[in-house]
Design an enzyme around this catalytic site. Structure first.
Site, PDB file in Angstrom:
ATOM      1  N   LYS A   1      40.974  50.751  32.015  1.00 20.12           N
ATOM      2  CA  LYS A   1      39.701  51.160  32.658  1.00 20.12           C
ATOM      3  C   LYS A   1      38.910  51.984  31.474  1.00 20.12           C
ATOM      4  O   LYS A   1      39.639  52.368  30.401  1.00 20.12           O
ATOM      5  CB  LYS A   1      40.417  52.441  33.679  1.00 20.12           C
ATOM      6  CG  LYS A   1      40.877  51.740  35.001  1.00 20.12           C
ATOM      7  CD  LYS A   1      40.223  51.562  35.951  1.00 20.12           C
ATOM      8  CE  LYS A   1      41.042  50.881  37.238  1.00 20.12           C
ATOM      9  NZ  LYS A   1      40.307  49.948  38.154  1.00 20.12           N
TER      10      LYS A   1
ATOM     11  N   HIS B   1      47.209  40.469  39.398  1.00 19.44           N
ATOM     12  CA  HIS B   1      46.340  39.751  38.965  1.00 19.44           C
ATOM     13  C   HIS B   1      46.343  38.895  37.808  1.00 19.44           C
ATOM     14  O   HIS B   1      46.025  37.539  37.730  1.00 19.44           O
ATOM     15  CB  HIS B   1      45.041  40.424  38.767  1.00 19.44           C
ATOM     16  CG  HIS B   1      44.360  41.566  39.994  1.00 19.44           C
ATOM     17  ND1 HIS B   1      44.776  41.042  41.389  1.00 19.44           N
ATOM     18  CD2 HIS B   1      43.788  42.366  40.255  1.00 19.44           C
ATOM     19  CE1 HIS B   1      44.442  41.747  42.290  1.00 19.44           C
ATOM     20  NE2 HIS B   1      43.734  42.757  41.518  1.00 19.44           N
TER      21      HIS B   1
ATOM     22  N   LYS C   1      47.335  43.912  48.532  1.00 22.09           N
ATOM     23  CA  LYS C   1      48.063  44.430  47.434  1.00 22.09           C
ATOM     24  C   LYS C   1      48.215  45.711  47.353  1.00 22.09           C
ATOM     25  O   LYS C   1      47.342  46.445  47.707  1.00 22.09           O
ATOM     26  CB  LYS C   1      47.752  43.620  46.213  1.00 22.09           C
ATOM     27  CG  LYS C   1      46.610  44.118  45.763  1.00 22.09           C
ATOM     28  CD  LYS C   1      46.011  43.742  44.112  1.00 22.09           C
ATOM     29  CE  LYS C   1      46.517  44.886  43.253  1.00 22.09           C
ATOM     30  NZ  LYS C   1      45.499  46.058  43.245  1.00 22.09           N
TER      31      LYS C   1
ATOM     32  N   ASP D   1      48.798  48.140  39.157  1.00 23.38           N
ATOM     33  CA  ASP D   1      47.556  47.685  40.152  1.00 23.38           C
ATOM     34  C   ASP D   1      46.875  46.463  39.657  1.00 23.38           C
ATOM     35  O   ASP D   1      46.520  45.756  40.503  1.00 23.38           O
ATOM     36  CB  ASP D   1      46.510  49.056  39.503  1.00 23.38           C
ATOM     37  CG  ASP D   1      45.312  48.952  40.295  1.00 23.38           C
ATOM     38  OD1 ASP D   1      45.026  48.625  41.406  1.00 23.38           O
ATOM     39  OD2 ASP D   1      44.233  49.048  39.491  1.00 23.38           O
TER      40      ASP D   1
HETATM   41  C1  BG6 Z   1      41.850  45.813  42.443  1.00 24.37           C
HETATM   42  C2  BG6 Z   1      42.364  46.993  41.516  1.00 24.37           C
HETATM   43  O1  BG6 Z   1      42.948  45.054  42.662  1.00 24.37           O
HETATM   44  O2  BG6 Z   1      41.317  45.073  41.479  1.00 24.37           O
HETATM   45  C3  BG6 Z   1      41.076  47.791  40.928  1.00 24.37           C
HETATM   46  O3  BG6 Z   1      43.098  47.843  42.479  1.00 24.37           O
HETATM   47  C4  BG6 Z   1      40.501  46.933  40.238  1.00 24.37           C
HETATM   48  O4  BG6 Z   1      41.719  49.086  40.211  1.00 24.37           O
HETATM   49  C5  BG6 Z   1      40.133  45.554  40.802  1.00 24.37           C
HETATM   50  O5  BG6 Z   1      39.359  47.364  39.547  1.00 24.37           O
HETATM   51  C6  BG6 Z   1      39.473  44.598  39.981  1.00 24.37           C
HETATM   52  O6  BG6 Z   1      39.096  43.431  40.778  1.00 24.37           O
HETATM   53  P1  BG6 Z   1      37.676  42.755  40.505  1.00 24.37           P
HETATM   54  O7  BG6 Z   1      37.413  41.619  41.565  1.00 24.37           O
HETATM   55  O8  BG6 Z   1      36.501  43.722  40.453  1.00 24.37           O
HETATM   56  O9  BG6 Z   1      37.652  42.337  39.075  1.00 24.37           O
END
Ligand code: BG6
Length: 470
Positions: free
Chosen positions: A322, A236, A144, A231
């Site tokens: 963030k 997600h 992604k 992002d």
């Molecule tokens: C990634 C993003 O896809 O997912 C990041 O690019 C983010 O910015 C991350 O921090 C979060 O993933 P996880 O698995 O750490 O919750």
């Protein structure tokens, strides 16, 4: 459920594009180590990147990354993995790079090409693979973000489909490889008690929070081209919404799950300006790679509607950012209060009535909140949680699971073209038409306007992790 395409042949080599990069270092080598340990990776692994590295450099990087991943490293396993590695350095625009890759692949005939590279390079590499004949009987695993809007996602799909058949394209969203997220599908459809209340008649609204207590961690340049909405929200968070909102799959098979998830994206109302709050943490503009006048959002909250029979009129509030107060991923499905106020406190004027809470990170848990009577003469009570702790010790990391699945042609946990396009169509209008970002302080829960967004339904539920709460 029976896996799709399970009968397809195993990939007999893994090619990691971007072998010297951040993602490979943080996630991929530890995953390859675990796969080697479990005996599911026993094929040549070719690392490829622009840098003029030697095989020794690559082996060192892989070793460092595995050792710093907190694994109890078994030297025999590590050596086995290192012995499978080879390295190709070169420019992706140069056909000679792909010829060198062909040579490195030797007698293997069914490689899986994993693109852990910046998205702007996906088309070049996919075309390069096609031109060199390296797409025959091969698979391609694409990281992604898949596109940066609807038009570019369609273009990328068209390029990928001109070189690989759909069943050979694996679009990664690592959230789909997480146990706690797979459990949403299982929990919803392996139980019967939820179904009668899982709809607009009983649910007042749904909240999703993916919060991180750290900043862009040196990825300022990437973040400037992405922002929070692209992002993590369009992928997600939307994937989680799809699992929560989808209709039961009509039959036992992963294709049926894909269809129902895509239907959720199709039913989502495209976002408009007023649905979105964008924030930026104080200090983001001082990060390396970030413009001094950047308006890129590091926080995003939105209100979403799914115009389906089941969810008509139920708002879905999503938020991610963030440098927030906690690192957690939580879902809260809030139910409507009882219709009649038989007890003074049974219909909270503000605050939440009954809810189901899914904690997805940092631990996995499901809680059901209900009111229970306090001891005494008065009919007053407290909101308490029935709590199900669902920890999975030694669970596979998402990348282990996803790379293994892709290499056996199992598309279950990957996104289809239709779903990705439909998800982009929802966010497309607000990618360009949005309000400026509001600055928020590090360690807060984001800008005030996000509170105003959810105000008609109460307040955001802020996950608590640091005090040991689960
Ligand atoms: C990634 C993003 O896809 O997912 C990041 O690019 C983010 O910015 C991350 O921090 C979060 O993933 P996880 O698995 O750490 O919750």
């Amino acid at each position: 459920m029976a896996p799709t395409n399970a009968s397809q042949a195993r990939s007999d080599a893994l090619v990691v594009f971007g072998a010297t990069g951040d993602l490979a270092s943080k996630m991929i080598y530890p995953a390859l180590y675990q796969m080697t340990k479990k005996g599911v990776l026993d094929v040549p692994v070719v690392g490829i990147a622009g840098s003029k590295w030697t095989l020794r450099d690559l082996q060192k990087r892989a070793t460092d990354s595995i050792e710093s991943a907190g694994l109890a490293v078994d030297r025999t396993v590590l050596e086995r993995l290192l012995s499978k590695l080879s390295y190709v350095g070169g420019n992706y625009n140069d056909p000679a790079t792909f010829e060198a890759l062909k040579k490195a692949l030797g007698g293997t005939v069914r490689p899986a090409h994993y693109l852990a590279i910046p998205p702007s390079l996906f088309p070049t590499v996919i075309r390069g693979l096609g031109a060199a004949g390296l797409a025959n009987n091969a698979r391609v695993i694409v990281e992604k973000p898949f596109g940066r809007d609807l038009a570019s996602a369609r273009e990328l799909n068209a390029i990928a489909r001109s070189v690989f058949p759909e069943e050979a394209i694996f679009r990664i969203d690592h959230y789909l490889g997480k146990e706690a997220i797979m459990n949403i599908l299982y929990f919803r459809f392996a139980n019967s008690f939820l179904e009668p209340v899982w709809n607009r008649n009983f649910v007042s609204h749904v909240q999703l929070t993916l919060s991180e207590d750290f900043g862009v961690k040196g990825r300022g340049l990437f973040y400037e081209s992405a922002g929070c909405l692209r992002d993590v929200v369009q992928n997600h968070l939307f994937q989680i919404v799809a699992l929560l909102a989808m209709e039961p799959p009509a039959y036992q098979g992963y294709e049926a799950v894909h269809v129902e998830k895509a239907n959720v994206f199709h039913a989502m109302r495209p976002l408009v300006r007023d649905d979105v709050v964008r924030g930026q943490y104080n200090g983001y503009r001082d990060e390396p790679g970030v413009a001094k006048d950047s308006d890129v959002e590091t926080f995003c909250a939105l209100r979403l509607f799914i115009d389906s029979w089941r969810w008509e009129g139920v708002p879905w509030y999503l938020r991610s950012g963030k440098c927030l107060a906690e690192s957690a991923v939580e879902i809260l499905v809030a139910f409507k209060p009882p219709p009649q106020r038989l007890f003074d406190d049974s219909r909270p004027a503000s605050g939440l009535a009954n809810y189901v809470r899914f904690r997805l990170q940092p631990n996995s848990a499901i809680a059901l909140a209900a009111r229970v009577k306090r001891a005494g003469q008065e009919f007053v009570g407290d909101q308490r949680e029935l709590y199900l702790y669902n920890e999975h010790r030694g669970e596979e990391t998402p990348y282990e699971r996803l790379l293994r699945d892709a290499m056996i042609g199992k598309g279950t946990l990957f996104s289809g073209e239709d779903a990705i396009d439909a998800a982009w169509a929802v966010v497309d209008p607000v990618l360009a038409d949005h309000r400026p970002t509001e600055i928020y302080e590090k360690g807060s829960w984001g800008p005030k306007s996000a509170d105003a967004l959810i105000a008609p339904y109460g307040e955001w539920h802020n996950p608590v992790v640091s005090k040991g709460a689960k």
